[in-house]
Write a protein that holds these residues in place. Structure first.
Motif, PDB file in Angstrom:
ATOM      1  N   MET A 229       0.801  -1.222   0.000  1.00 49.74           N
ATOM      2  CA  MET A 229       0.000   0.000   0.000  1.00 49.74           C
ATOM      3  C   MET A 229       0.833   1.271   0.000  1.00 49.74           C
ATOM      4  O   MET A 229       0.287   2.371  -0.016  1.00 49.74           O
ATOM      5  N   SER A 230       2.150   1.135  -0.018  1.00 49.58           N
ATOM      6  CA  SER A 230       3.004   2.328   0.056  1.00 49.58           C
ATOM      7  C   SER A 230       3.118   3.055  -1.270  1.00 49.58           C
ATOM      8  O   SER A 230       3.492   4.226  -1.311  1.00 49.58           O
ATOM      9  N   GLY A 231       2.822   2.335  -2.365  1.00 51.25           N
ATOM     10  CA  GLY A 231       2.931   2.964  -3.678  1.00 51.25           C
ATOM     11  C   GLY A 231       4.344   3.008  -4.236  1.00 51.25           C
ATOM     12  O   GLY A 231       4.566   3.494  -5.345  1.00 51.25           O
ATOM     13  N   GLY A 232       5.312   2.473  -3.490  1.00 54.54           N
ATOM     14  CA  GLY A 232       6.693   2.505  -3.949  1.00 54.54           C
ATOM     15  C   GLY A 232       7.069   1.264  -4.733  1.00 54.54           C
ATOM     16  O   GLY A 232       6.254   0.377  -4.990  1.00 54.54           O
ATOM     17  N   THR A 233       8.333   1.194  -5.104  1.00 51.69           N
ATOM     18  CA  THR A 233       8.847   0.029  -5.807  1.00 51.69           C
ATOM     19  C   THR A 233       9.057  -1.117  -4.820  1.00 51.69           C
ATOM     20  O   THR A 233       9.024  -0.924  -3.590  1.00 51.69           O
ATOM     21  N   GLU A 235      11.849  -2.590  -4.262  1.00 49.47           N
ATOM     22  CA  GLU A 235      13.080  -2.312  -3.513  1.00 49.47           C
ATOM     23  C   GLU A 235      12.815  -1.344  -2.361  1.00 49.47           C
ATOM     24  O   GLU A 235      13.367  -1.505  -1.267  1.00 49.47           O
ATOM     25  N   GLU A 236      11.969  -0.352  -2.596  1.00 47.78           N
ATOM     26  CA  GLU A 236      11.612   0.568  -1.509  1.00 47.78           C
ATOM     27  C   GLU A 236      10.823  -0.155  -0.423  1.00 47.78           C
ATOM     28  O   GLU A 236      11.009   0.093   0.778  1.00 47.78           O
ATOM     29  N   ALA A 237       9.947  -1.070  -0.844  1.00 46.07           N
ATOM     30  CA  ALA A 237       9.198  -1.849   0.137  1.00 46.07           C
ATOM     31  C   ALA A 237      10.131  -2.739   0.949  1.00 46.07           C
ATOM     32  O   ALA A 237       9.956  -2.883   2.164  1.00 46.07           O
ATOM     33  N   ARG A 238      11.131  -3.323   0.293  1.00 49.97           N
ATOM     34  CA  ARG A 238      12.116  -4.145   1.015  1.00 49.97           C
ATOM     35  C   ARG A 238      12.826  -3.321   2.086  1.00 49.97           C
ATOM     36  O   ARG A 238      13.052  -3.784   3.207  1.00 49.97           O
ATOM     37  N   ALA A 239      13.213  -2.101   1.713  1.00 50.74           N
ATOM     38  CA  ALA A 239      13.915  -1.240   2.666  1.00 50.74           C
ATOM     39  C   ALA A 239      13.029  -0.928   3.867  1.00 50.74           C
ATOM     40  O   ALA A 239      13.488  -0.933   5.021  1.00 50.74           O
ATOM     41  N   LYS A 240      11.762  -0.667   3.618  1.00 56.61           N
ATOM     42  CA  LYS A 240      10.835  -0.379   4.720  1.00 56.61           C
ATOM     43  C   LYS A 240      10.640  -1.615   5.592  1.00 56.61           C
ATOM     44  O   LYS A 240      10.613  -1.513   6.831  1.00 56.61           O
ATOM     45  N   LEU A 241      10.533  -2.781   4.964  1.00 52.82           N
ATOM     46  CA  LEU A 241      10.408  -4.021   5.743  1.00 52.82           C
ATOM     47  C   LEU A 241      11.631  -4.227   6.632  1.00 52.82           C
ATOM     48  O   LEU A 241      11.515  -4.678   7.772  1.00 52.82           O
ATOM     49  N   ALA A 242      12.799  -3.922   6.098  1.00 53.76           N
ATOM     50  CA  ALA A 242      14.023  -4.076   6.890  1.00 53.76           C
ATOM     51  C   ALA A 242      13.992  -3.185   8.126  1.00 53.76           C
ATOM     52  O   ALA A 242      14.452  -3.573   9.205  1.00 53.76           O
ATOM     53  N   ALA A 260      13.998 -14.301  -0.736  1.00 51.27           N
ATOM     54  CA  ALA A 260      14.337 -15.622  -1.286  1.00 51.27           C
ATOM     55  C   ALA A 260      13.632 -15.927  -2.597  1.00 51.27           C
ATOM     56  O   ALA A 260      13.905 -16.944  -3.214  1.00 51.27           O
ATOM     57  N   GLY A 261      12.739 -15.052  -3.029  1.00 53.88           N
ATOM     58  CA  GLY A 261      11.914 -15.354  -4.185  1.00 53.88           C
ATOM     59  C   GLY A 261      12.655 -15.266  -5.511  1.00 53.88           C
ATOM     60  O   GLY A 261      13.502 -14.407  -5.725  1.00 53.88           O
ATOM     61  N   GLU A 262      12.313 -16.181  -6.419  1.00 50.48           N
ATOM     62  CA  GLU A 262      12.804 -16.124  -7.794  1.00 50.48           C
ATOM     63  C   GLU A 262      11.703 -15.687  -8.759  1.00 50.48           C
ATOM     64  O   GLU A 262      11.983 -15.176  -9.829  1.00 50.48           O
ATOM     65  N   ARG A 263      10.448 -15.909  -8.371  1.00 50.84           N
ATOM     66  CA  ARG A 263       9.317 -15.449  -9.158  1.00 50.84           C
ATOM     67  C   ARG A 263       8.833 -14.115  -8.629  1.00 50.84           C
ATOM     68  O   ARG A 263       9.089 -13.759  -7.467  1.00 50.84           O
ATOM     69  N   PRO A 264       8.094 -13.354  -9.436  1.00 51.16           N
ATOM     70  CA  PRO A 264       7.516 -12.099  -8.928  1.00 51.16           C
ATOM     71  C   PRO A 264       6.523 -12.355  -7.798  1.00 51.16           C
ATOM     72  O   PRO A 264       5.855 -13.400  -7.769  1.00 51.16           O
ATOM     73  N   LEU A 265       6.441 -11.398  -6.875  1.00 56.49           N
ATOM     74  CA  LEU A 265       5.397 -11.471  -5.867  1.00 56.49           C
ATOM     75  C   LEU A 265       4.045 -11.229  -6.503  1.00 56.49           C
ATOM     76  O   LEU A 265       3.923 -10.480  -7.481  1.00 56.49           O
ATOM     77  N   LEU A 266       3.009 -11.843  -5.924  1.00 57.65           N
ATOM     78  CA  LEU A 266       1.639 -11.495  -6.290  1.00 57.65           C
ATOM     79  C   LEU A 266       1.370 -10.113  -5.733  1.00 57.65           C
ATOM     80  O   LEU A 266       1.376  -9.910  -4.519  1.00 57.65           O
ATOM     81  N   ARG A 267       1.138  -9.132  -6.602  1.00 56.34           N
ATOM     82  CA  ARG A 267       0.944  -7.747  -6.148  1.00 56.34           C
ATOM     83  C   ARG A 267      -0.212  -7.101  -6.887  1.00 56.34           C
ATOM     84  O   ARG A 267      -0.593  -7.575  -7.953  1.00 56.34           O
TER      85      ARG A 267
END
Length: 267
Positions: A229-233, A235-242, A260-267
């Motif tokens: 729901m952040s509207g970012g990429t 990579e930006e979501a990963r940074a926020k999760l961290a 760990a994913g090799e396939r795209p996330l369901l988004r």
């Protein structure tokens, strides 16, 4: 080939066939018109209702129940399969309802299909080759896994849900009725049908039933908002999760799943 090894306390119906090389432990029950193939090992107190077939190499743990007309350990439905030795491994205390099918692995996909412990596979569900299913999952009627799918613990697949090959479903996820999943679903996420299924929040009710307190659920909600729901990429979501992961094992589990994913996330 050696004879079948059948414990004296096993109960085999007169119309059942148990091939040489099968091993049945104490308390196993094999119902009418069942077929137990060579290289099938069955643990204590497992029960097969009528018309079940089990093809080896297959190892089944203890206290499982196959209600009837189940087809377990069949060859993978994969054109690349050339008859190589592949396996199915099933854990303990699982329930398989009518007409469930579970296939062995493929030589190019790891060679083994695995089903863990304490799962419910309801009528007409299908687990394809090279899938890995965790523990305490519920697959409702006609839920289907394509090949190479990984399913974490405490996952619920509602009726007629379908999971595309190579997708991962994280622990405690909930897939709604008829949803078709073509990407990885992180832990705790709820997916609902809209053509192809899409994320629709977290599985709050399921988490409450499993003893997650309000603090844990709030942290998971924050992780969901950062990811969806952040509207970012991504990579930006990963940074926020961290950032959020510092004081929450659950958020760390979400971040580890994403990384760990090799396939795209369901988004």
């Amino acid at each position: 080939m050696s004879e079948a090894h059948i414990h004296p306390t096993a109960n085999i119906h007169a119309s059942a066939v148990v091939e040489a090389g099968a091993r049945l432990a104490a308390g196993v029950q094999v119902g009418a018109l069942c077929y137990i193939g060579a290289e099938v090992e069955v643990g204590e107190n497992t029960v097969f209702g009528p018309h079940c077939s089990v093809i080896g190499p297959t190892r089944i743990g203890r206290d499982n129940r196959f209600v009837g007309h189940c087809a377990i350990g069949g060859e993978p439905q994969d054109k690349k399969y050339q008859g190589e030795r592949v396996e199915l491994v099933i854990g303990d205390r699982n329930l398989f309802r009518e007409f469930v099918t579970v296939n062995r692995g493929t030589g190019t996909g790891g060679g083994v299909t695995r089903v863990g412990n304490d799962n419910w596979m309801l009528a007409y569900t299908h687990v394809a080759h090279d899938c890995i299913v965790g523990n305490h999952c519920v697959f409702s009627n006609n839920a289907t896994l394509a090949g190479h799918v990984e399913v974490g613990d405490h996952v619920i697949l509602s009726g007629f849900a379908g999971i595309h090959q190579f997708c991962r479903i994280g622990a405690h996820a909930f897939i709604g009725m008829g949803a078709l999943v073509n990407g990885d679903v992180p832990p705790f996420v709820m997916v609902a049908q809209d053509g192809y299924g899409r994320p629709r929040g977290i599985n709050s009710e399921g988490l409450k039933r499993r003893g997650f307190d309000a603090g844990r659920i709030s942290a998971i909600k924050r992780a969901y908002r950062a990811l969806y729901m952040s509207g970012g990429t991504l990579e930006e979501a990963r940074a926020k999760l961290a950032e959020l992961a510092g004081d929450s094992d659950d958020v760390r589990a979400v971040l580890a799943f994403v990384d760990a994913g090799e396939r795209p996330l369901l988004r």
